[in-house]
Every structure is written in C-alpha cells, then in structure tokens.
Design an enzyme around this catalytic site. Structure first.
Site, mmCIF file in Angstrom:
data_model
loop_
_atom_site.group_PDB
_atom_site.id
_atom_site.type_symbol
_atom_site.label_atom_id
_atom_site.label_comp_id
_atom_site.label_asym_id
_atom_site.label_seq_id
_atom_site.Cartn_x
_atom_site.Cartn_y
_atom_site.Cartn_z
ATOM 1 N N SER A 153 -0.637 7.096 -9.061
ATOM 2 C CA SER A 153 -0.814 6.099 -8.071
ATOM 3 C C SER A 153 0.593 6.026 -7.312
ATOM 4 C CB SER A 153 -1.141 4.727 -8.805
ATOM 5 O OG SER A 153 -2.363 4.684 -9.342
ATOM 6 N N GLU A 356 -5.177 -3.962 -1.856
ATOM 7 C CA GLU A 356 -5.493 -3.000 -2.973
ATOM 8 C C GLU A 356 -6.541 -3.557 -3.998
ATOM 9 O OE1 GLU A 356 -3.376 -0.586 -6.518
ATOM 10 O OE2 GLU A 356 -2.457 -2.517 -6.188
ATOM 11 N N ASP A 403 -6.537 6.284 -3.560
ATOM 12 C CA ASP A 403 -5.397 7.120 -3.920
ATOM 13 C C ASP A 403 -5.764 8.341 -4.770
ATOM 14 O OD1 ASP A 403 -6.041 5.521 -6.102
ATOM 15 O OD2 ASP A 403 -3.955 4.636 -6.497
#
Length: 606
Positions: A153, A356, A403
C-alpha cells in the site's frame, strides 16, 4: 485497428463482463451533546529526460514526473476536441477515492450483492461505483512498483500521489530514495486546498504517502511530523497515538491530564512516540482540533485536524452496530467525506481530496468475506456522497480506484451442497428433463449469508483473547463465531483454528515472522505471514464453503485494478484505457496544475 488498441478493448470488455457492467461511451449534530473541539483563531517541478533503447523504444532516463504542461483557452493546441460546455480546462477540484485492496473481484462482490441479494440494502440495487462508471469512464491500472511484481500500500499510494515509481514500503519517495513532490504539495503550492480522509490512521500507508516522505511506512511518528509540516487543510482519520507525547502513557502525569482536557476522554488514549513532542499543541494555533463527531459537525471552516481513535477507526461492522446510537462518537466515512467537501470547497481556487476506504484491505488480509462486503458497502456509500456532490458541478473530476487487490478473493462454484432438480416451463425442458446443474454455482442466498455476519473476525478474536486463559477453549470459540454468523462452524473447525504448527517462514527478529510457531495454515503457507492473524485466515476457510467464497493468499496479488472516472468528458478521457499507477498520478497532477491533461503516457508498456 492496432494490436495494442485491440488488446486494450479486449481487457476492458473482459473486465466489464466479469463485473456485469455495460461499458460507457467514455466520457447532524446533537446540539446538546458535549463538544471537545479546540477551534483555531481566525486568522519544483521535476523534469524527465528520455533515451532511446537498443530496440528503438523510448524510455525515461529516470522515472520522474514530466514537466508541467500549461493548457488553457489561449493554448495553441488542445488535448481534446470537446465542446466548450464540456471542456477539461477549468477543472478546479480533483477527488481521488481509494478502496484499499479493492480489486475487480471485490468490486464484483459489491455489484453482485447490490443486484442479486434478496435483502440487498443498496439504493436502487445499483452500487454507486457502478453508477459512476456508467455516467463516466473506466480504465485498467497496473500497479507494480520498481523492481518487484507485487505492490504494497505504501509504494502504491506513493505512485498515485507522485506519478513516479516507488520502491516497496517507501512513503513519498521515488524508487531511488529521493523525496518526490506529491499532488497535495502541488495543490498547496498553487493556492488550492488539500484534504486527506481515511478510516484507518492518518499516518497509515495510504494517507501518509500523500503528505510525507519517509524511507519506510512503519515510521508513523515521523510521518505525523511530516503531515503537520505539509499543512494539509483537512486531515480526518484515527491514530492519535502518533501525535501525542510518550509521557501520556503514565496515567498520573500532567501530560495525560492535559490530553484528557483537550480530547474530553472520548476514547482511551496511548502514545507510540518515543519522545515528548506533542504535535497537537503544535497544531493548535493553525488547526481546529476535533476528536468526536459532534465537534466535527460544528466545524465550519478549515484547517481542521480530526483524530477520532487511538489507532484505527471502527471497522464497518462495529460502525454499523452503533450507527443509530445517540452516544456514537466516531464519525462515519461518509460524514468525514462530506465535511471535507464542505470545508475544502470554500477555496475559490479549488482543492484536491483523497478519501480512503482502508479496511477493505484488512478484511482481505484476514480472509473475512463478511467484513469485506460491509467495508465495500461503507466505501460505496462515500462514493455515492461524492458522486451526488460532483453532479451539481462542472469543475470537478472524481477518480475511484484501488491500490492493489488483497487476498486473491473470488466467488466460486463447488461440489456441495448440490442444487435440487427443478422443473422449467421452456420447450427444451419438460416432465422428462428437469433442470439439474452438476455443481453448486451459488445464489443470492449466499450473498445474504455473507452480509449477515455481525462481527468481524478481528473483533471475535480480540474478544476471545480477552477471556481468562481457562476459558479460551475451542468450544467457546465455536460459540462466539456461530453467535454472530449465519454460516456455522463445527467444534472440529474451531480446533483447527487454534492449532499451531512450526513457522516455516521464521526469521529471527522479524516484525511479523519472528515467532517459531504460528496458527497452522495447510496450503500456500508461504503467503500467510501475519503471525497470530493466521487464525482468522483459517477461520475464513472454515466458513468459505457456506459463502461460495475462495481465498488464495493472506497478502496482495498483482491483479490490475480499475479506475472509474466522472466529470467533464474531455477531462476524464485520459483515465480510460490501460495505464500504470504512475500514469494515473501524472495525469491527476496535470489536472490539479492546469485543469486539463496531456496525452497518454502509458508507462505500462515501458
């Protein structure tokens, strides 16, 4: 048609078919509740050189971002032929939403649940992400970092934030180890506002990469300092423990008493710092400091720093359980996102915002399908809020991507239980030939069973570990799992969850591989690396058959991810087709700089 364009079309059609989509044409606060807000008083562009390789291809000498391209009404050439009413020039706001670990398979689970679950909770049985794609565009994104095939990540977020290749586990650095300018820093330099929202920790890998520069993602104390120095206008997440002095761990200290006065004690606080630097005191002159949803609701202007948990915020199932409680202190991801939009949109120059959904990834690591679905629904609700906001404007581009993919997740067909024969009215089926598939291909009831889970595996195991040692039995674990899940496990299953084996990945002193025994994973054990968390991976296998679910790893995969785009057609055209994360990052930075994008970069072919 070129071979590359044909491949590109094939990939997009395959993704759309797997997901069940039609490809587009591209284009409250309780005023009586206590508040603990501390309100503030009112008051380089890197160049890239190219070399010709022996095979004749053009490659970058370095993988740095290209020089800024200024495009506007007086430019001699335009990157699009859109009409004036649909011009990319004039885009002021860029919103990037990242579903951490949300590969195409996870998106498929979300869309299938929305459409086919008998008890679907999704408005109009259409996921917001699907609706956004149908009104905008979709692309395919490769995500490998420099020198590796699978991305973590930190490197993935760095590649999105900077448009440059990163090394594994780096934060805000290019692959050579130099600080790389982020899209947040570009926005701030241009007089725009910038915001970061996450349901994990503010200093966790994804938000960190947009506003920090550190050699390793584990350096969260240093990342907090970087983020403060980056002057992000809106920062909303968890992770207080990296912002407060070590002295607060002494509950008798004046530092702890001062922290309680500042936060109101709305959640237990600890410190992970190894110094007595108090970043909250340093931030107080610039930021409104908020620690609960009531205080956040009363914020009317930025900058604002909101830290709503000591570590990560609640998972989606915990959030759902207390959603209607008047005493709920944590804001939801939707509430944080809406507040960020309210504050950032006050800047006439525009803004950049990253949101996110970070715990999609954590559910994937734990092979926890029930929690995964709820995390996807939480993120999708935030997508819906952003999409609704952006629909009212012509100056905003929304990008929704991931991601990487986590868990090698999938819905699959199995050998049990086999479906019962049924009669069909069609001409080819009659009394003599029932409809009787050979395998269990899954049905809507499987989706309801996944949704029906009431506690995450993580919560179950935390509660189990909190029991007195004499009560930590397989029988007790079986009861705890079965009390909160429509899919039941047996006593034999519970015994297997608690069974240990020698750690074949053992590495002395390693932060994750340093124990000599671990919960016994019977297959692909090299890809299950997170110590005691492996109990959750074993549990995930025990309930998988009842969910029509399969898992292949406890880590990430190299699966390309999707990018959905919404906004003026001329602006989003560059986010369709096949690209690398660095391409996506560069095009996003071009939008922030100039309100338009240049031609495709296509690093995936380098």
């Amino acid at each position: 048609m070129s071979k590359f364009f044909a491949r590109r079309c094939t990939i997009l059609v395959l993704v759309a078919c797997c997901w069940g989509l039609t490809l587009p044409n591209v284009v409250r606060s309780d005023e009586g509740a206590p508040s603990h807000a501390i309100m503030r008083p009112d008051g380089t562009i890197v160049t890239e050189r190219y070399l010709t390789a022996p095979d004749g291809s053009v490659v970058p000498e370095t993988l740095e971002a290209p020089p800024a391209i200024t495009l506007g009404p007086t430019a001699s050439a335009s990157p699009t032929t859109a009409s004036a009413g649909d011009s990319a020039a004039g885009v002021k706001n860029v919103i990037l939403m990242i579903g951490d670990g949300m590969g195409p398979q996870q998106v498929g689970l979300l869309a299938l649940y929305a459409r086919h679950a008998p008890s679907s909770t999704v408005p109009d049985r259409t996921a917001a992400l699907e609706q956004l794609i149908n009104e905008g565009g979709v692309g395919v994104v490769f995500n490998e970092p420099h020198g590796a095939l699978v991305v973590d990540s930190a490197a993935a977020a760095t590649q999105l934030a900077t448009g440059q290749y990163a090394g594994s586990e780096m934060i805000g650095l290019n692959y050579q180890g130099d600080p790389a300018e982020t899209v947040v820093e570009v926005a701030k330099a241009l007089g725009k506002s910038a915001g970061l929202v996450s349901d994990t920790r503010a200093t966790h890998a994804t938000p960190a990469a947009f506003a920090a520069h550190q050699p390793h993602r584990s350096m969260e104390n240093e990342i907090a300092v970087d983020m403060l120095e980056d002057h992000v206008d809106v920062l909303l997440s968890g992770g207080l423990r990296h912002w407060v002095p070590e002295a607060i761990n002494n509950r008798q200290s004046t530092a702890y008493a001062a922290l309680l006065q500042m936060t109101g004690g709305v959640f237990p606080a600890t410190s992970k710092r190894n110094d007595n630097r108090n970043l909250l005191l340093e931030a107080r002159g610039e930021y409104a400091l908020v620690f609960d949803r009531f205080a956040l609701d009363r914020v009317k202007q930025g900058p604002v720093l909101g830290l709503f948990a000591d570590s990560e915020m609640h998972d989606a199932l915990l959030e759902r359980a207390e959603l209607d409680s008047e005493g709920r202190t944590q804001p939801t991801l939707v509430e944080m996102t809406e507040k960020a939009l309210e504050v950032l949109s006050q800047n006439p120059n525009g803004f950049f915002l990253m949101v996110e959904g970070g715990q999609i990834d954590w559910a994937g690591h734990n092979n926890d399908a029930g929690t995964l679905l709820h995390e996807l629904l939480r993120f999708d609700a935030a997508v819906r809020a952003v999409h609704d906001w952006a629909r009212r404007r012509r100056d905003t581009v929304v990008l929704v991507t991931a991601d990487h993919e986590t868990g090698s997740f999938g819905l699959s067909y199995s050998g049990r239980p086999l479906p019962s024969p049924i009669r069909l009215p069609g001409a080819e089926f009659g009394d003599a030939r029932p409809f009787e598939p050979n395998f269990n291909f899954g049905d809507g009831a499987s989706l309801d069973r996944i949704f029906g889970q009431q506690k995450s595996f993580n919560t179950i195991m935390l509660e189990f570990d909190a029991l007195p040692a004499k009560d930590q039995s397989a029988e007790r674990l079986m009861d705890m799992v079965n009390d909160g899940s429509p899919v039941k496990i047996t006593l034999e299953d519970a015994v297997e969850v608690l069974t240990r084996a020698p750690n074949r990945n053992y590495a002395k002193g390693h932060p994750y591989l340093g124990t000599k025994t671990v919960p016994a994973v019977r297959d692909f054990e090299a890809f299950y690396v997170y110590g005691e968390n492996l109990r959750m991976n074993v549990l995930g296998r025990k309930v998988a058959a009842g969910q029509n679910v399969v898992w292949g790893t406890g880590t990430h995969t190299s699966t390309p991810v999707l990018v959905a785009s919404y906004g003026p057609e001329a602006a989003i055209r560059s986010f369709t087709g096949v690209m690398h994360q660095t391409d996506l990052g560069q095009r996003m930075m071009e939008l922030v700089r100039a309100g338009a994008t240049a031609g495709p970069v296509d690093a995936a072919r380098r």
